[in-house]
Design a protein around this motif. Structure first.
Motif, PDB file in Angstrom:
ATOM      1  N   ASP A  96     -25.835  -1.970   8.466  1.00 29.60           N
ATOM      2  CA  ASP A  96     -26.275  -0.716   7.866  1.00 29.60           C
ATOM      3  C   ASP A  96     -25.179  -0.002   7.079  1.00 29.60           C
ATOM      4  OD1 ASP A  96     -24.724   0.178   9.949  1.00 29.60           O
ATOM      5  OD2 ASP A  96     -26.275   1.387  10.897  1.00 29.60           O
ATOM      6  N   LEU A  97     -24.179  -0.743   6.650  1.00 31.13           N
ATOM      7  CA  LEU A  97     -23.170  -0.159   5.771  1.00 31.13           C
ATOM      8  C   LEU A  97     -23.797   0.179   4.415  1.00 31.13           C
ATOM      9  CD1 LEU A  97     -19.988  -2.389   6.272  1.00 31.13           C
ATOM     10  CD2 LEU A  97     -20.189   0.044   6.828  1.00 31.13           C
ATOM     11  N   PRO A  98     -23.374   1.263   3.786  1.00 29.14           N
ATOM     12  CA  PRO A  98     -23.804   1.508   2.405  1.00 29.14           C
ATOM     13  C   PRO A  98     -23.397   0.337   1.514  1.00 29.14           C
ATOM     14  CG  PRO A  98     -22.720   3.445   3.332  1.00 29.14           C
ATOM     15  CD  PRO A  98     -22.514   2.326   4.308  1.00 29.14           C
ATOM     16  N   GLU A  99     -24.095   0.174   0.416  1.00 26.65           N
ATOM     17  CA  GLU A  99     -23.897  -1.007  -0.432  1.00 26.65           C
ATOM     18  C   GLU A  99     -22.444  -1.201  -0.858  1.00 26.65           C
ATOM     19  OE1 GLU A  99     -25.623  -2.915  -4.619  1.00 26.65           O
ATOM     20  OE2 GLU A  99     -26.516  -1.105  -3.763  1.00 26.65           O
ATOM     21  N   ARG A 215     -15.016   1.075  14.744  1.00 31.29           N
ATOM     22  CA  ARG A 215     -15.292   2.336  14.052  1.00 31.29           C
ATOM     23  C   ARG A 215     -14.233   2.619  12.986  1.00 31.29           C
ATOM     24  NH1 ARG A 215     -17.279   4.057  19.204  1.00 31.29           N
ATOM     25  NH2 ARG A 215     -15.208   4.776  19.833  1.00 31.29           N
ATOM     26  N   LEU A 216     -12.995   2.307  13.311  1.00 35.99           N
ATOM     27  CA  LEU A 216     -11.889   2.535  12.383  1.00 35.99           C
ATOM     28  C   LEU A 216     -12.104   1.752  11.093  1.00 35.99           C
ATOM     29  CD1 LEU A 216      -8.152   2.442  13.435  1.00 35.99           C
ATOM     30  CD2 LEU A 216      -8.931   0.976  11.596  1.00 35.99           C
ATOM     31  N   VAL A 217     -12.461   0.476  11.218  1.00 38.77           N
ATOM     32  CA  VAL A 217     -12.700  -0.349  10.028  1.00 38.77           C
ATOM     33  C   VAL A 217     -13.907   0.184   9.260  1.00 38.77           C
ATOM     34  CG1 VAL A 217     -13.327  -2.652   9.199  1.00 38.77           C
ATOM     35  CG2 VAL A 217     -11.644  -2.405  11.026  1.00 38.77           C
ATOM     36  N   ARG A 218     -14.959   0.540   9.975  1.00 39.04           N
ATOM     37  CA  ARG A 218     -16.148   1.080   9.308  1.00 39.04           C
ATOM     38  C   ARG A 218     -15.796   2.344   8.514  1.00 39.04           C
ATOM     39  NH1 ARG A 218     -21.771   0.827   9.814  1.00 39.04           N
ATOM     40  NH2 ARG A 218     -22.802   2.718   9.037  1.00 39.04           N
ATOM     41  N   ASP A 219     -15.040   3.228   9.127  1.00 39.19           N
ATOM     42  CA  ASP A 219     -14.686   4.482   8.458  1.00 39.19           C
ATOM     43  C   ASP A 219     -13.864   4.223   7.197  1.00 39.19           C
ATOM     44  OD1 ASP A 219     -16.022   5.931  10.368  1.00 39.19           O
ATOM     45  OD2 ASP A 219     -14.228   6.512  11.486  1.00 39.19           O
ATOM     46  N   LEU A 220     -12.939   3.278   7.252  1.00 36.04           N
ATOM     47  CA  LEU A 220     -12.145   2.929   6.067  1.00 36.04           C
ATOM     48  C   LEU A 220     -13.042   2.378   4.958  1.00 36.04           C
ATOM     49  CD1 LEU A 220      -9.055   1.214   7.736  1.00 36.04           C
ATOM     50  CD2 LEU A 220      -8.999   3.361   6.452  1.00 36.04           C
ATOM     51  N   ALA A 225     -11.442   3.708   1.249  1.00 39.03           N
ATOM     52  CA  ALA A 225      -9.978   3.750   1.325  1.00 39.03           C
ATOM     53  C   ALA A 225      -9.401   2.392   0.967  1.00 39.03           C
ATOM     54  CB  ALA A 225      -9.542   4.150   2.732  1.00 39.03           C
ATOM     55  N   GLU A 226      -8.369   2.411   0.150  1.00 37.65           N
ATOM     56  CA  GLU A 226      -7.704   1.169  -0.254  1.00 37.65           C
ATOM     57  C   GLU A 226      -6.193   1.309  -0.067  1.00 37.65           C
ATOM     58  OE1 GLU A 226      -8.934  -1.654  -1.072  1.00 37.65           O
ATOM     59  OE2 GLU A 226     -11.041  -1.253  -1.509  1.00 37.65           O
ATOM     60  N   PRO A 227      -5.740   1.507   1.178  1.00 41.56           N
ATOM     61  CA  PRO A 227      -4.294   1.648   1.395  1.00 41.56           C
ATOM     62  C   PRO A 227      -3.564   0.360   1.000  1.00 41.56           C
ATOM     63  CG  PRO A 227      -5.450   1.377   3.486  1.00 41.56           C
ATOM     64  CD  PRO A 227      -6.497   1.571   2.446  1.00 41.56           C
ATOM     65  N   ALA A 228      -2.471   0.518   0.270  1.00 48.00           N
ATOM     66  CA  ALA A 228      -1.722  -0.646  -0.207  1.00 48.00           C
ATOM     67  C   ALA A 228      -0.587  -1.022   0.727  1.00 48.00           C
ATOM     68  CB  ALA A 228      -1.174  -0.371  -1.605  1.00 48.00           C
ATOM     69  N   THR A 229      -0.165  -0.083   1.576  1.00 53.65           N
ATOM     70  CA  THR A 229       0.960  -0.304   2.478  1.00 53.65           C
ATOM     71  C   THR A 229       0.629   0.254   3.851  1.00 53.65           C
ATOM     72  OG1 THR A 229       2.012   1.828   2.035  1.00 53.65           O
ATOM     73  CG2 THR A 229       2.538  -0.003   0.511  1.00 53.65           C
ATOM     74  N   PRO A 230       1.376  -0.123   4.887  1.00 51.58           N
ATOM     75  CA  PRO A 230       1.165   0.480   6.200  1.00 51.58           C
ATOM     76  C   PRO A 230       1.323   2.002   6.183  1.00 51.58           C
ATOM     77  CG  PRO A 230       2.413  -1.547   6.440  1.00 51.58           C
ATOM     78  CD  PRO A 230       2.320  -1.279   4.964  1.00 51.58           C
ATOM     79  N   ALA A 231       2.266   2.503   5.406  1.00 51.68           N
ATOM     80  CA  ALA A 231       2.443   3.952   5.320  1.00 51.68           C
ATOM     81  C   ALA A 231       1.199   4.614   4.725  1.00 51.68           C
ATOM     82  CB  ALA A 231       3.676   4.288   4.482  1.00 51.68           C
ATOM     83  N   ASP A 232       0.611   3.981   3.711  1.00 50.07           N
ATOM     84  CA  ASP A 232      -0.636   4.487   3.128  1.00 50.07           C
ATOM     85  C   ASP A 232      -1.760   4.464   4.156  1.00 50.07           C
ATOM     86  OD1 ASP A 232       0.646   4.755   0.699  1.00 50.07           O
ATOM     87  OD2 ASP A 232      -0.169   2.892  -0.147  1.00 50.07           O
ATOM     88  N   ARG A 238      -5.253   9.255   9.194  1.00 48.29           N
ATOM     89  CA  ARG A 238      -5.129  10.669   9.566  1.00 48.29           C
ATOM     90  C   ARG A 238      -6.113  11.515   8.764  1.00 48.29           C
ATOM     91  NH1 ARG A 238       1.528  10.714  10.005  1.00 48.29           N
ATOM     92  NH2 ARG A 238       1.630   9.886  12.142  1.00 48.29           N
ATOM     93  N   ASP A 239      -6.302  11.157   7.503  1.00 47.87           N
ATOM     94  CA  ASP A 239      -7.289  11.882   6.687  1.00 47.87           C
ATOM     95  C   ASP A 239      -8.698  11.725   7.247  1.00 47.87           C
ATOM     96  OD1 ASP A 239      -5.334  12.766   4.967  1.00 47.87           O
ATOM     97  OD2 ASP A 239      -5.743  11.297   3.395  1.00 47.87           O
ATOM     98  N   LEU A 240      -8.949  10.605   7.918  1.00 51.31           N
ATOM     99  CA  LEU A 240     -10.260  10.349   8.511  1.00 51.31           C
ATOM    100  C   LEU A 240     -10.400  10.954   9.909  1.00 51.31           C
ATOM    101  CD1 LEU A 240     -10.698   6.632   7.372  1.00 51.31           C
ATOM    102  CD2 LEU A 240     -12.123   8.571   6.665  1.00 51.31           C
ATOM    103  N   GLY A 241      -9.358  11.639  10.362  1.00 47.46           N
ATOM    104  CA  GLY A 241      -9.430  12.339  11.631  1.00 47.46           C
ATOM    105  C   GLY A 241      -8.832  11.610  12.820  1.00 47.46           C
ATOM    106  N   TYR A 242      -8.186  10.472  12.602  1.00 45.49           N
ATOM    107  CA  TYR A 242      -7.579   9.730  13.698  1.00 45.49           C
ATOM    108  C   TYR A 242      -6.177  10.266  14.008  1.00 45.49           C
ATOM    109  CZ  TYR A 242     -11.300   6.265  13.300  1.00 45.49           C
ATOM    110  OH  TYR A 242     -12.528   5.647  13.286  1.00 45.49           O
ATOM    111  N   THR A 243      -5.819  10.240  15.283  1.00 46.58           N
ATOM    112  CA  THR A 243      -4.453  10.563  15.699  1.00 46.58           C
ATOM    113  C   THR A 243      -3.657   9.268  15.706  1.00 46.58           C
ATOM    114  OG1 THR A 243      -5.195  12.420  17.050  1.00 46.58           O
ATOM    115  CG2 THR A 243      -3.013  11.511  17.539  1.00 46.58           C
ATOM    116  N   VAL A 244      -2.694   9.167  14.828  1.00 48.09           N
ATOM    117  CA  VAL A 244      -1.956   7.918  14.637  1.00 48.09           C
ATOM    118  C   VAL A 244      -0.465   8.158  14.814  1.00 48.09           C
ATOM    119  CG1 VAL A 244      -1.464   5.995  13.074  1.00 48.09           C
ATOM    120  CG2 VAL A 244      -3.683   7.148  12.981  1.00 48.09           C
TER     121      VAL A 244
END
Length: 266
Positions: A96-99, A215-220, A225-232, A238-244
């Motif tokens: 049920d992911l969006p297209e 859930r984390l993968v689904r939210d990304l 989200a297309e983070p290019a590095t671990p820092a990204d 964190r922008d998605l509300g996770y405590t990291v």
């Protein structure tokens, strides 16, 4: 971004689809190694059932899995994203992911497997039982068996972007990113934090660990989200509300370690 996932022990039945077509699977550089594992597994399971059950580590209640493995070549196949079930895949919710998010999942998710090495969620495979911890009589321990073919194929599959490694230890043994690829790899651990007698204590909870990773993968994917590095990635989560909590490596050619800290288990 390339996301490395473990498979699930439980798998959906194959339904009524056409049987496996090995030549259509992604990562064709793994074809020879896949064929060898498939041949030995089918031969093992078509022979002495008790021996096969012992090799595969199956309980008496899972005796039927042996016969299923024996018929893998003619069994109906379906996309791996539908075949793999369980806690992580339920939380990921591919169906049920969006297209747009579904398209990103098809490009970025790679599921590791004791039988297939690694597959995309669109690859059609039959239901099977063969974990990475299995030691086949001829090929030996599958974690070690897959290292050489994986090392030849996975760096190209990783491309130039982030590698998000969510595998369990057994599946991580089949390929360890090295060099420049390792430097843009992030592994994730999920910790449950709770206060006991005024002191915060943290623990790893297996079931919830899988659900949170799904859930984390689904939210990304949904967020695009297309983070290019671990820092990204840390910023994106964190922008998605996770405590990291992130631990950058002391050396550049080492993977980052991320702790995702949760206070509720659900």
């Amino acid at each position: 971004m390339l996301v490395l996932l473990p498979p699930s022990e439980g798998k959906a039945a194959g339904g009524s689809g056409a049987p496996l077509e090995p030549e259509t699977l992604s990562l064709p550089g793994l074809a020879e190694a896949r064929a060898a594992v498939l041949e030995e597994l089918v031969e093992l399971c078509a022979g002495d059932e008790d021996k096969a059950r012992e090799v595969l580590g199956l309980s008496e209640g899972l005796r039927g899995e042996v016969a299923k493995n024996a018929g893998l070549r003619s069994a109906p196949a379906r996309p791996a994203g539908e075949t793999y079930t369980g806690v992580l895949y339920d939380a990921l919710g591919l169906a049920d992911l969006p297209e747009a998010a579904r398209a990103r999942a098809e490009r970025s998710l790679l599921v590791f497997s004791g039988l297939w090495g690694a597959v995309r969620v669109t690859d059609r495979i039959p239901s099977y039982r063969c974990s990475m911890g299995v030691k086949l009589p001829g090929l030996g321990a599958l974690g070690a068996y897959w290292r050489e073919p994986m090392a030849a194929v996975l760096p190209d599959a990783a491309g130039n972007g982030l590698v998000l490694d969510l595998r369990s230890s057994a599946y991580a043994s089949a390929w360890k990113p090295k060099g420049e690829v390792a430097g843009r790899t992030a592994t994730v651990r999920v910790l449950h934090a709770q206060v006991v007698d005024g002191v915060e204590k943290r623990s790893v909870v297996s079931h919830f660990n899988k659900a949170t990773k799904g859930r984390l993968v689904r939210d990304l994917l949904v967020a695009g989200a297309e983070p290019a590095t671990p820092a990204d990635l840390v910023v994106a989560l964190r922008d998605l509300g996770y405590t990291v909590e992130a631990q950058a490596p002391a050396k550049p050619a080492k993977a980052w370690s991320l702790d995702v800290v949760v206070t509720q288990i659900h």
